[in-house]
Write a protein that holds these residues in place. Structure first.
Motif, PDB file in Angstrom:
ATOM      1  N   PRO A 102       0.829  -1.204   0.000  1.00 45.45           N
ATOM      2  CA  PRO A 102       0.000   0.000   0.000  1.00 45.45           C
ATOM      3  C   PRO A 102       0.867   1.259   0.000  1.00 45.45           C
ATOM      4  CG  PRO A 102      -0.778  -1.568   1.639  1.00 45.45           C
ATOM      5  CD  PRO A 102       0.529  -2.072   1.144  1.00 45.45           C
ATOM      6  N   GLU A 103       0.431   2.257  -0.742  1.00 42.83           N
ATOM      7  CA  GLU A 103       1.182   3.500  -0.803  1.00 42.83           C
ATOM      8  C   GLU A 103       1.146   4.202   0.539  1.00 42.83           C
ATOM      9  OE1 GLU A 103      -0.003   6.048  -3.902  1.00 42.83           O
ATOM     10  OE2 GLU A 103       0.703   4.732  -5.519  1.00 42.83           O
ATOM     11  N   ARG A 104       2.274   4.818   0.885  1.00 43.38           N
ATOM     12  CA  ARG A 104       2.347   5.554   2.144  1.00 43.38           C
ATOM     13  C   ARG A 104       1.988   7.005   1.910  1.00 43.38           C
ATOM     14  NH1 ARG A 104       6.619   3.309   6.406  1.00 43.38           N
ATOM     15  NH2 ARG A 104       6.435   1.091   5.967  1.00 43.38           N
ATOM     16  N   LEU A 105       1.599   7.677   2.984  1.00 41.23           N
ATOM     17  CA  LEU A 105       1.164   9.062   2.898  1.00 41.23           C
ATOM     18  C   LEU A 105       2.359   9.993   2.789  1.00 41.23           C
ATOM     19  CD1 LEU A 105      -1.537   8.945   5.719  1.00 41.23           C
ATOM     20  CD2 LEU A 105      -1.933   8.829   3.253  1.00 41.23           C
ATOM     21  N   PRO A 130      -3.541  12.110  -1.346  1.00 39.80           N
ATOM     22  CA  PRO A 130      -4.791  12.061  -0.575  1.00 39.80           C
ATOM     23  C   PRO A 130      -4.574  11.419   0.793  1.00 39.80           C
ATOM     24  CG  PRO A 130      -5.122  11.282  -2.824  1.00 39.80           C
ATOM     25  CD  PRO A 130      -3.641  11.443  -2.644  1.00 39.80           C
ATOM     26  N   GLY A 131      -5.123  12.036   1.774  1.00 37.23           N
ATOM     27  CA  GLY A 131      -5.048  11.487   3.118  1.00 37.23           C
ATOM     28  C   GLY A 131      -3.999  12.124   3.997  1.00 37.23           C
ATOM     29  N   TYR A 132      -2.943  12.703   3.422  1.00 40.55           N
ATOM     30  CA  TYR A 132      -1.865  13.248   4.250  1.00 40.55           C
ATOM     31  C   TYR A 132      -2.351  14.444   5.066  1.00 40.55           C
ATOM     32  CZ  TYR A 132       2.593  15.197   5.715  1.00 40.55           C
ATOM     33  OH  TYR A 132       3.630  15.687   6.470  1.00 40.55           O
ATOM     34  N   ARG A 133      -3.099  15.336   4.413  1.00 39.72           N
ATOM     35  CA  ARG A 133      -3.579  16.513   5.134  1.00 39.72           C
ATOM     36  C   ARG A 133      -4.578  16.113   6.212  1.00 39.72           C
ATOM     37  NH1 ARG A 133      -5.302  21.673   1.698  1.00 39.72           N
ATOM     38  NH2 ARG A 133      -3.065  21.470   1.268  1.00 39.72           N
ATOM     39  N   ARG A 134      -5.447  15.159   5.899  1.00 39.27           N
ATOM     40  CA  ARG A 134      -6.401  14.673   6.900  1.00 39.27           C
ATOM     41  C   ARG A 134      -5.673  14.066   8.087  1.00 39.27           C
ATOM     42  NH1 ARG A 134      -9.293  10.313   4.569  1.00 39.27           N
ATOM     43  NH2 ARG A 134     -10.449  10.275   6.541  1.00 39.27           N
ATOM     44  N   MET A 135      -4.647  13.259   7.794  1.00 41.74           N
ATOM     45  CA  MET A 135      -3.863  12.645   8.870  1.00 41.74           C
ATOM     46  C   MET A 135      -3.186  13.715   9.731  1.00 41.74           C
ATOM     47  SD  MET A 135      -0.410  12.036   9.658  1.00 41.74           S
ATOM     48  CE  MET A 135       0.366  12.179   8.054  1.00 41.74           C
ATOM     49  N   SER A 136      -2.647  14.752   9.087  1.00 44.98           N
ATOM     50  CA  SER A 136      -1.963  15.814   9.825  1.00 44.98           C
ATOM     51  C   SER A 136      -2.917  16.550  10.752  1.00 44.98           C
ATOM     52  CB  SER A 136      -1.321  16.800   8.842  1.00 44.98           C
ATOM     53  OG  SER A 136      -0.372  16.156   8.014  1.00 44.98           O
ATOM     54  N   ALA A 169      -5.733  15.418  11.933  1.00 45.20           N
ATOM     55  CA  ALA A 169      -6.224  14.495  12.961  1.00 45.20           C
ATOM     56  C   ALA A 169      -5.235  14.369  14.107  1.00 45.20           C
ATOM     57  CB  ALA A 169      -6.498  13.126  12.339  1.00 45.20           C
ATOM     58  N   LEU A 170      -3.960  14.160  13.797  1.00 45.21           N
ATOM     59  CA  LEU A 170      -2.969  13.984  14.852  1.00 45.21           C
ATOM     60  C   LEU A 170      -2.642  15.297  15.551  1.00 45.21           C
ATOM     61  CD1 LEU A 170      -0.594  11.291  13.345  1.00 45.21           C
ATOM     62  CD2 LEU A 170      -2.271  11.051  15.168  1.00 45.21           C
ATOM     63  N   PHE A 171      -2.731  16.400  14.833  1.00 47.41           N
ATOM     64  CA  PHE A 171      -2.567  17.703  15.487  1.00 47.41           C
ATOM     65  C   PHE A 171      -3.661  17.890  16.537  1.00 47.41           C
ATOM     66  CE2 PHE A 171      -3.430  22.237  15.897  1.00 47.41           C
ATOM     67  CZ  PHE A 171      -2.176  22.752  16.105  1.00 47.41           C
ATOM     68  N   ALA A 172      -4.906  17.561  16.151  1.00 46.01           N
ATOM     69  CA  ALA A 172      -6.026  17.676  17.088  1.00 46.01           C
ATOM     70  C   ALA A 172      -5.841  16.744  18.277  1.00 46.01           C
ATOM     71  CB  ALA A 172      -7.342  17.374  16.372  1.00 46.01           C
ATOM     72  N   ALA A 173      -5.364  15.529  18.021  1.00 44.79           N
ATOM     73  CA  ALA A 173      -5.125  14.580  19.111  1.00 44.79           C
ATOM     74  C   ALA A 173      -4.052  15.108  20.056  1.00 44.79           C
ATOM     75  CB  ALA A 173      -4.711  13.227  18.552  1.00 44.79           C
ATOM     76  N   GLY A 174      -3.009  15.719  19.504  1.00 42.17           N
ATOM     77  CA  GLY A 174      -1.956  16.288  20.332  1.00 42.17           C
ATOM     78  C   GLY A 174      -2.453  17.436  21.189  1.00 42.17           C
ATOM     79  N   VAL A 175      -3.289  18.290  20.619  1.00 38.08           N
ATOM     80  CA  VAL A 175      -3.863  19.396  21.384  1.00 38.08           C
ATOM     81  C   VAL A 175      -4.699  18.856  22.545  1.00 38.08           C
ATOM     82  CG1 VAL A 175      -5.525  21.293  21.316  1.00 38.08           C
ATOM     83  CG2 VAL A 175      -3.853  21.042  19.479  1.00 38.08           C
ATOM     84  N   ALA A 176      -5.567  17.887  22.247  1.00 40.42           N
ATOM     85  CA  ALA A 176      -6.434  17.328  23.291  1.00 40.42           C
ATOM     86  C   ALA A 176      -5.626  16.656  24.389  1.00 40.42           C
ATOM     87  CB  ALA A 176      -7.413  16.329  22.678  1.00 40.42           C
ATOM     88  N   THR A 177      -4.593  15.902  24.003  1.00 38.77           N
ATOM     89  CA  THR A 177      -3.801  15.152  24.978  1.00 38.77           C
ATOM     90  C   THR A 177      -3.190  16.065  26.029  1.00 38.77           C
ATOM     91  OG1 THR A 177      -3.287  13.416  23.373  1.00 38.77           O
ATOM     92  CG2 THR A 177      -1.824  13.614  25.271  1.00 38.77           C
ATOM     93  N   PHE A 178      -2.494  17.095  25.596  1.00 37.72           N
ATOM     94  CA  PHE A 178      -1.771  17.916  26.553  1.00 37.72           C
ATOM     95  C   PHE A 178      -2.660  18.974  27.209  1.00 37.72           C
ATOM     96  CE2 PHE A 178       1.742  15.626  25.183  1.00 37.72           C
ATOM     97  CZ  PHE A 178       2.800  15.885  26.037  1.00 37.72           C
ATOM     98  N   PHE A 226     -13.112  11.713  12.626  1.00 37.25           N
ATOM     99  CA  PHE A 226     -13.561  11.811  11.239  1.00 37.25           C
ATOM    100  C   PHE A 226     -12.432  12.062  10.244  1.00 37.25           C
ATOM    101  CE2 PHE A 226     -17.600  12.670  13.429  1.00 37.25           C
ATOM    102  CZ  PHE A 226     -18.422  11.779  12.752  1.00 37.25           C
ATOM    103  N   MET A 227     -11.276  12.484  10.741  1.00 35.55           N
ATOM    104  CA  MET A 227     -10.189  12.842   9.824  1.00 35.55           C
ATOM    105  C   MET A 227      -9.098  11.775   9.718  1.00 35.55           C
ATOM    106  SD  MET A 227     -10.921  15.866   8.580  1.00 35.55           S
ATOM    107  CE  MET A 227      -9.436  16.714   8.062  1.00 35.55           C
ATOM    108  N   ILE A 228      -8.887  10.981  10.747  1.00 41.01           N
ATOM    109  CA  ILE A 228      -7.754  10.056  10.738  1.00 41.01           C
ATOM    110  C   ILE A 228      -7.964   8.966   9.671  1.00 41.01           C
ATOM    111  CG2 ILE A 228      -8.725   8.578  12.563  1.00 41.01           C
ATOM    112  CD1 ILE A 228      -5.013   9.468  12.174  1.00 41.01           C
ATOM    113  N   PRO A 229      -7.033   8.789   8.740  1.00 36.51           N
ATOM    114  CA  PRO A 229      -7.179   7.729   7.735  1.00 36.51           C
ATOM    115  C   PRO A 229      -7.000   6.354   8.377  1.00 36.51           C
ATOM    116  CG  PRO A 229      -5.606   9.424   7.024  1.00 36.51           C
ATOM    117  CD  PRO A 229      -5.857   9.644   8.476  1.00 36.51           C
ATOM    118  N   ARG A 230      -7.650   5.370   7.798  1.00 34.05           N
ATOM    119  CA  ARG A 230      -7.478   4.016   8.317  1.00 34.05           C
ATOM    120  C   ARG A 230      -6.043   3.545   8.047  1.00 34.05           C
ATOM    121  NH1 ARG A 230      -7.476  -0.066   4.647  1.00 34.05           N
ATOM    122  NH2 ARG A 230      -8.045   0.455   2.499  1.00 34.05           N
ATOM    123  N   ALA A 231      -5.551   2.695   8.923  1.00 34.63           N
ATOM    124  CA  ALA A 231      -4.189   2.168   8.770  1.00 34.63           C
ATOM    125  C   ALA A 231      -4.149   1.160   7.619  1.00 34.63           C
ATOM    126  CB  ALA A 231      -3.742   1.505  10.069  1.00 34.63           C
TER     127      ALA A 231
END
Length: 444
Positions: free
Chosen positions: A30-33, A38-44, A46-55, A215-220
């Motif tokens: 499978p192609e990587r991001l 497609p998917g790279y911006r959504r992944m970015s 999603a993880l940015f939001a997760a990082g904000v929520a975590t800390f 809603f933004m994180i791409p499936r693995a």
């Protein structure tokens, strides 16, 4: 199964003038991001939001400790457990969560961890007592352990290597902004409507981030489930703990975080008292100093290239110690400059130590990093509680003394490492010389 994948059909495939159109997809990974795909911006996002929520959730009570103390009639040391319980639980759960993510998937683990942490976050403002508040914060910290344990592995598996540093940078930026914005948000809201409303606002912010993540994180696409093997995990962890250099790096990370945790847990108490008498909102805004850490951690690579790892650590320690001493002054400008130096020194030292762990561990890097995170957050937990106890016993000078003691520990460990490296080189030089003399006699 297509014939080309069996041993019996090997001759047929070799003799065929054209590759089988059915077999080709089976050998295509499978192609990587990466940026632009497609998917790279959504992944970015999603993880940015997760990082904000975590800390934002993890340190949500740190800027509110004076208000929490006043509400429950608690000392600084007692109230500090609302921070230490969360970071301590996270430290204890990082390693088990990393093992679970190997079995059930990075995306699933991050989603479950964030969901549980957010649900607890909505309950935290209604804690009827300090004991309940500490217990809920401990559960929240344990839940949040699944995010740092899985996010880095998800990125390593799903993103192309050349884009990996930028992707990790966005997640770390989310951590930094979450930690900073959460403290600033709680400070101003607490000044207007009280600390419970401030914690409720952080909970709602985390809900919004969790929705974005879901809603933004791409499936693995590149994850392969493994089996839970406690014996193999214990062997890997034991190997890391037996490595003298890794042990030193873990201790350095813990000691740096002890300083940082002590300073930022207690600084609110100092600034709301005489001679400063700052309002809660202004005290929360002090955490804007975190932006200095973003710059110093980014510059750590250049420092290591110029000074070496130990040289960069000495510079980070010296900067941190200078900031601690400067913060003893009773002038607000001097205290702020001291916080700038402490923050810059801490983030630089943390960046050097954490990157050295990945470079030192030749196998089981995920577990090596998890052990560093455990030591790091245990240092935060210890620093917050001990710093508050020291402040109660001896004022700000007591907290500074604790920080200087931790700094001395970093210096001692680094000096020991320097001497050990020199001794190792001296042991190797005679062997090399003997080998050269032996070769020369053979050639003659």
């Amino acid at each position: 199964m297509p014939p080309a994948s069996t041993g019996a059909s090997t001759l047929t495939v070799v003799a065929s003038p054209q590759p089988s159109p059915v077999a080709a997809p089976a050998t295509t990974a499978p192609e990587r991001l990466e940026p632009g795909r497609p998917g790279y911006r959504r992944m970015s996002f999603a993880l940015f939001a997760a990082g904000v929520a975590t800390f934002a959730l993890l340190y949500s009570t740190q800027a509110l400790l004076p208000a929490v103390s006043a509400s429950f009639g608690a000392t600084a040391g007692q109230a500090s457990w609302t921070v230490s319980a969360a970071t301590g639980a996270l430290a204890l759960c990082v390693l088990p969560m990393s093992a679970l993510s190997e079995r059930f998937g990075r995306r699933q683990m991050m989603t479950a961890s964030l969901t549980v942490a957010v649900m607890v976050g909505l309950l935290v403002p209604f804690a009827p007592s300090l004991g309940w508040l500490i217990a809920l914060r401990a559960v929240q910290g344990a839940a949040l352990a699944g995010l740092p344990a899985s996010a880095m592995a998800y990125l390593a598996e799903e993103v192309r290597p050349k884009a990996l540093v930028a992707a990790i940078g966005l997640f770390v930026a989310g951590n930094s902004i979450g930690g900073m914005s959460g403290r600033i948000l709680t400070g101003w809201i607490a000044q207007l409507w009280g600390w419970r409303a401030a914690l409720g606002a952080v909970g709602l912010l985390a809900v919004a981030c969790a929705v974005v993540f879901h809603f933004m994180i791409p499936r693995a696409r590149n994850f392969t489930p493994g089996t839970l093997n406690p014996k193999a995990l214990a062997k890997t962890v034991g190997g890391h703990l037996a490595d003298p250099l890794l042990r030193r790096l873990y201790a350095i990370g813990a000691l740096f975080m002890t300083v940082f945790g002590a300073v930022y847990t207690v600084i609110g108490y100092r600034l709301v008292e005489a001679p400063f008498n700052l309002p809660q909102g202004v005290v929360g805004s002090i955490f804007l100093v975190y932006l200095v850490g973003t710059v110093s951690s980014a510059a750590a690579g250049k420092l290591v290239a110029r000074l070496g790892r130990r040289g960069a650590l000495y510079l980070a320690v010296s900067t941190t110690a200078a900031g601690l001493l400067l913060s003893l002054a009773d002038q607000l400008a001097a205290v702020l400059l001291g916080l700038v130096l402490i923050t810059a020194g801490f983030f630089a030292g943390h960046a050097v130590a954490s990157s050295s762990v990945s470079r030192t561990a030749t196998k089981g890097r995920a577990q090596a990093s998890a052990l560093y995170q455990s030591a790091y957050y245990l240092g935060s937990s210890a620093g917050g509680t001990l710093g508050a106890v020291a402040f109660h016993a001896g004022g700000w000078a007591g907290t500074v003394s604790l920080g200087l003691l931790a700094v001395l520990g970093v210096v001692s460990i680094t000096l020991y490492g320097t001497r050990a490296a020199r001794a190792e080189r001296r042991r190797q030089v005679p062997v090399v010389s003997v080998q050269h003399r032996g070769m020369a006699s053979v050639q003659n």
